[in-house]
Each structure stands twice: as structure tokens, then as C-alpha cells.
Design a protein around this motif. Structure first.
Motif, PDB file in Angstrom:
ATOM      1  N   LEU A  46       0.984  -1.466  -0.042  1.00  0.00           N
ATOM      2  CA  LEU A  46      -0.025  -0.066   0.163  1.00  0.00           C
ATOM      3  C   LEU A  46       0.781   1.221   0.006  1.00  0.00           C
ATOM      4  N   VAL A  47       2.017   1.307   0.682  1.00  0.00           N
ATOM      5  CA  VAL A  47       2.848   2.413   0.625  1.00  0.00           C
ATOM      6  C   VAL A  47       3.582   2.648  -0.952  1.00  0.00           C
ATOM      7  N   VAL A  48       3.925   1.504  -1.361  1.00  0.00           N
ATOM      8  CA  VAL A  48       4.314   1.515  -2.967  1.00  0.00           C
ATOM      9  C   VAL A  48       3.295   2.158  -3.616  1.00  0.00           C
ATOM     10  N   LYS A  49       1.992   1.687  -3.442  1.00  0.00           N
ATOM     11  CA  LYS A  49       1.081   2.154  -4.358  1.00  0.00           C
ATOM     12  C   LYS A  49       0.793   3.729  -4.122  1.00  0.00           C
ATOM     13  N   ALA A  50       0.848   4.293  -2.909  1.00  0.00           N
ATOM     14  CA  ALA A  50       0.589   5.612  -2.558  1.00  0.00           C
ATOM     15  C   ALA A  50       1.791   6.382  -3.011  1.00  0.00           C
ATOM     16  N   VAL A  51       3.016   6.050  -3.035  1.00  0.00           N
ATOM     17  CA  VAL A  51       3.941   6.801  -3.627  1.00  0.00           C
ATOM     18  C   VAL A  51       3.943   6.738  -4.938  1.00  0.00           C
ATOM     19  N   VAL A  52       3.496   5.892  -5.555  1.00  0.00           N
ATOM     20  CA  VAL A  52       3.361   6.187  -7.098  1.00  0.00           C
ATOM     21  C   VAL A  52       2.502   7.246  -7.521  1.00  0.00           C
ATOM     22  N   VAL A  53       1.134   6.922  -6.634  1.00  0.00           N
ATOM     23  CA  VAL A  53      -0.033   7.744  -6.943  1.00  0.00           C
ATOM     24  C   VAL A  53       0.289   9.163  -6.656  1.00  0.00           C
ATOM     25  N   PHE A  54       1.219   9.401  -5.675  1.00  0.00           N
ATOM     26  CA  PHE A  54       1.501  10.645  -5.247  1.00  0.00           C
ATOM     27  C   PHE A  54       2.418  11.365  -6.416  1.00  0.00           C
ATOM     28  N   ALA A  55       3.302  10.625  -7.002  1.00  0.00           N
ATOM     29  CA  ALA A  55       4.227  11.038  -8.113  1.00  0.00           C
ATOM     30  C   ALA A  55       3.471  11.371  -9.104  1.00  0.00           C
ATOM     31  N   VAL A  56       2.634  10.673  -9.645  1.00  0.00           N
ATOM     32  CA  VAL A  56       1.534  10.937 -10.807  1.00  0.00           C
ATOM     33  C   VAL A  56       0.600  12.139 -10.693  1.00  0.00           C
ATOM     34  N   MET A  57       0.215  12.303  -9.421  1.00  0.00           N
ATOM     35  CA  MET A  57      -0.613  13.513  -9.268  1.00  0.00           C
ATOM     36  C   MET A  57       0.277  14.912  -9.424  1.00  0.00           C
ATOM     37  N   LEU A  58       1.544  14.635  -8.988  1.00  0.00           N
ATOM     38  CA  LEU A  58       2.606  15.878  -8.851  1.00  0.00           C
ATOM     39  C   LEU A  58       2.848  15.927 -10.369  1.00  0.00           C
TER      40      LEU A  58
END
Length: 348
Positions: free
Chosen positions: A312-324
């Protein structure tokens, strides 16, 4: 030409999906391999598409809700209710016909499907009435059903996992048509109808108008409250279809865990696809891409052997990067910081 592509609203989600596919190919050389086996196409890509179907459906419904400045965090519970009701009505008691033991449905399967979809739509209608007629905040209105819905699903299942034995029902979530998963045809149908409604009628403009300024929309004659109610009802209907696909695929219904956290994945998919949480701007195609990003990322996490406690942490990091990357303000800030050293060097 590439710079022009990067300015497109769907550019970064598409690039993210492509990057995830490349990562899967690097660590799994057979990832893109597709073969014909047992009368249908078989491969990792087919599996991703099939497993992403419920999330795509929920994301399409969520897109319209968010476009009207709303949110629906009860879709996971509605998935559980629809799955539980369909499983209870179908069941699959063992009977003997002509000396052969077969499983018979408790109620006719079409009736069970219609009942599950009808109840799911009513759940959405309930949310819409609370939001548009009573005036509750969307997150509070849908939180009520999010909590109560799990209890309703567990009441239907009696707190147990209901196993389905009626094989014709399995075709919905795990059957194949023309070599492709049948669930993809259901998704294509829902997407096609929605796309035509949004682009060939005034409905898309009405939804945008309500999302941008509901007061002004009512002022020009748009029935904003009625539109909001039916948008929530449609979102519930999409969750009901997703519940049928999930219960059909796993051949059971679990009122406690079915659709767990699906509402969060749906919201992520919609935002990854470029739909504004502030309402107005939305993209059905972007939501589909967002759902595929999430499912492809999930597949990559499990195939790479990432420990479950950190996925879930990995998923959150990827989503955060895409949103940025999708944020024009963030990209402008990065460009400013990149240009500043060059300018300072030039003055020196």
C-alpha cells in the motif's frame, strides 16, 4: 510533437501506464506473451484487464458523481450488498435430474441479477436524495451507507461467506466470449453508452455546469437536484454490476470483505485520469486509464514479490508522483528551479 503530447490532459496517465508495463516486462519477460488456450486468450495482460473490470465500472460511476462536486465512499459497501443478494438468491442447491446431480438456482438467475442491480441503484438513489434533497454533505451522506451497507450485506449472508454453486452465473465474471473475458464486453457496453450520452447529448454539458456552479445551472433551467440524484443512482448501479462480476469470479460473496477499499481505488482512478475533485472537468477515458494504472501497479507489486505489508505504501508513492506530474503548478516550479542555476551561471 512530444511537447504537444505532454500538454494533453491524459498524457501523464498514459505515460505512467506505459512505464508500469515496461517495468513488468523488464522483471517478467513473458509479461506480454498472449496465447490461445482452452478456447480463449490467456496471458498477463488479459488477466489485468479482467481483474480491472470491476474497478473500471465503479470508477465510471464515481466520475460522474465527482463531476457534480460530489463523492461516494459507499460504493464498496454497495458492491458487497449486490454480491450478497445475488449469491443468496442464486445459491445452487444440489438436485438430481434424470439421474444426474446438478446444481439448481434458488431463484431464476435473471431475477437475481435484476434484484441485485435494482437494490444497488436504490442505494445510490438514497445517497442522491440525502445529498440533493436533504442537503447533506456528500461525504457524510455516503458515509452513512458505507457503514450501514456492510451491516446489510452481513445480514443477507448471515455473517458467513455464501458459496455459489450455480455454474451459469460464473460466466459473468470468469466466462469468455470470442476469446476475451466477458467482463470486458460489459465494461465496453457501459462505457460506450456513457460516452454517447456525454458527447452526443446535452447531458455532459449539464453535468459540467452543475459541477462548476450548481446555483447558476439551476438559474438557466437545469434541474440540478434531479440530475444529482440520478448521477448517484447510476453510481450505485455501476457498483452493483461490479459486485456481480466479483461474486461471479470468486464464486462466493463475503459481506465483510467484498469491495473492501474499492471506493478509495475508484477515487484514485478518477483523479489519476484527470477529473477535478472540485467538479466540472471530467474524463471517462481518463478514469479507465486510472483504473488500469492501479490494477497494473497491483500486478507489478505482487509479481515482483513486494512484501504485502508495504504494497500500500508503494501504491501511495506512485499515485503521489503521478498527481504531482499532472499538476501544472508543480511542473512550473520544477522548471523555475531548473532554469535558475543556468541564469546564475550566465551572470557569473
Amino acid at each position: 510533437m512530444f511537447k504537444t503530447f505532454l500538454r494533453h490532459p491524459r498524457a501523464w496517465p498514459l505515460l505512467t501506464l506505459l512505464l508500469l508495463l515496461i517495468v513488468n516486462v523488464v522483471f517478467n519477460p513473458g509479461f506480454l506473451h498472449i496465447e490461445w488456450r482452452d478456447g480463449h486468450l490467456y496471458g498477463s495482460l488479459i488477466d489485468i484487464l479482467n481483474r480491472a473490470a470491476p474497478l473500471v465500472l465503479v470508477s465510471l460511476g464515481m466520475t460522474l458523481v465527482i463531476a457534480t462536486r460530489g463523492i461516494d465512499i459507499s460504493v464498496g459497501a454497495v458492491v458487497a450488498i449486490a454480491a450478497a443478494l445475488a449469491a443468496w438468491m442464486i445459491g445452487g442447491a444440489l438436485v438430481v435430474q434424470d439421474g444426474v446431480a446438478v446444481h439448481a438456482s434458488r431463484f431464476p438467475m435473471p431475477l437475481a441479477i435484476l434484484a441485485a442491480l435494482g437494490v444497488a441503484a436504490v442505494c445510490g438513489l438514497w445517497n442522491g436524495l440525502l445529498v440533493a434533497r436533504i442537503g447533506m454533505q456528500p461525504i457524510i451522506a455516503t458515509l452513512i451507507l458505507m457503514v450501514a451497507g456492510r451491516g446489510i450485506a452481513q445480514l443477507i449472508t448471515g455473517g458467513q461467506i455464501i458459496t455459489i454453486y450455480y455454474s451459469p452465473f460464473f460466466f459473468l465474471g470468469s466466462g469468455y466470449l470470442a476469446g476475451l473475458p466477458f467482463s470486458l464486453f460489459i465494461v465496453a457496453l457501459v462505457y460506450g453508452v456513457l460516452h454517447l450520452a456525454m458527447t452526443r447529448t446535452a447531458l455532459g454539458l449539464f453535468i459540467q455546469a452543475v459541477g462548476i456552479n450548481p446555483v447558476a445551472a439551476r438559474g438557466v433551467g437545469i434541474q440540478a437536484r434531479k440530475l444529482t440524484v440520478w448521477v448517484y443512482a447510476f453510481c450505485g448501479f455501476c457498483a452493483g454490476v461490479a459486485g456481480l462480476l466479483i461474486s461471479s469470479n470468486v464464486k462466493s460473496a463475503d459481506g465483510n470483505n467484498a469491495g473492501q477499499l474499492l471506493e478509495l481505488d475508484a477515487i484514485l482512478a478518477v483523479t489519476l485520469g484527470g477529473t477535478a475533485l472540485t467538479g466540472g472537468r471530467f474524463s471517462l477515458f481518463g478514469s479507465v486509464i486510472g483504473a488500469l494504472i492501479i490494477q497494473t501497479l497491483t500486478y507489478a507489486i505482487y509479481s515482483l514479490g513486494v512484501p504485502p505489508e508495504i504494497n500500500l505504501v508503494v501504491k501511495a508513492v506512485v499515485v503521489f508522483a503521478v498527481m504531482l506530474l499532472q499538476s501544472p503548478e508543480f511542473r512550473a516550479t520544477v522548471r523555475a528551479w531548473a532554469v535558475r542555476p543556468v541564469q546564475n551561471g550566465g551572470r557569473a
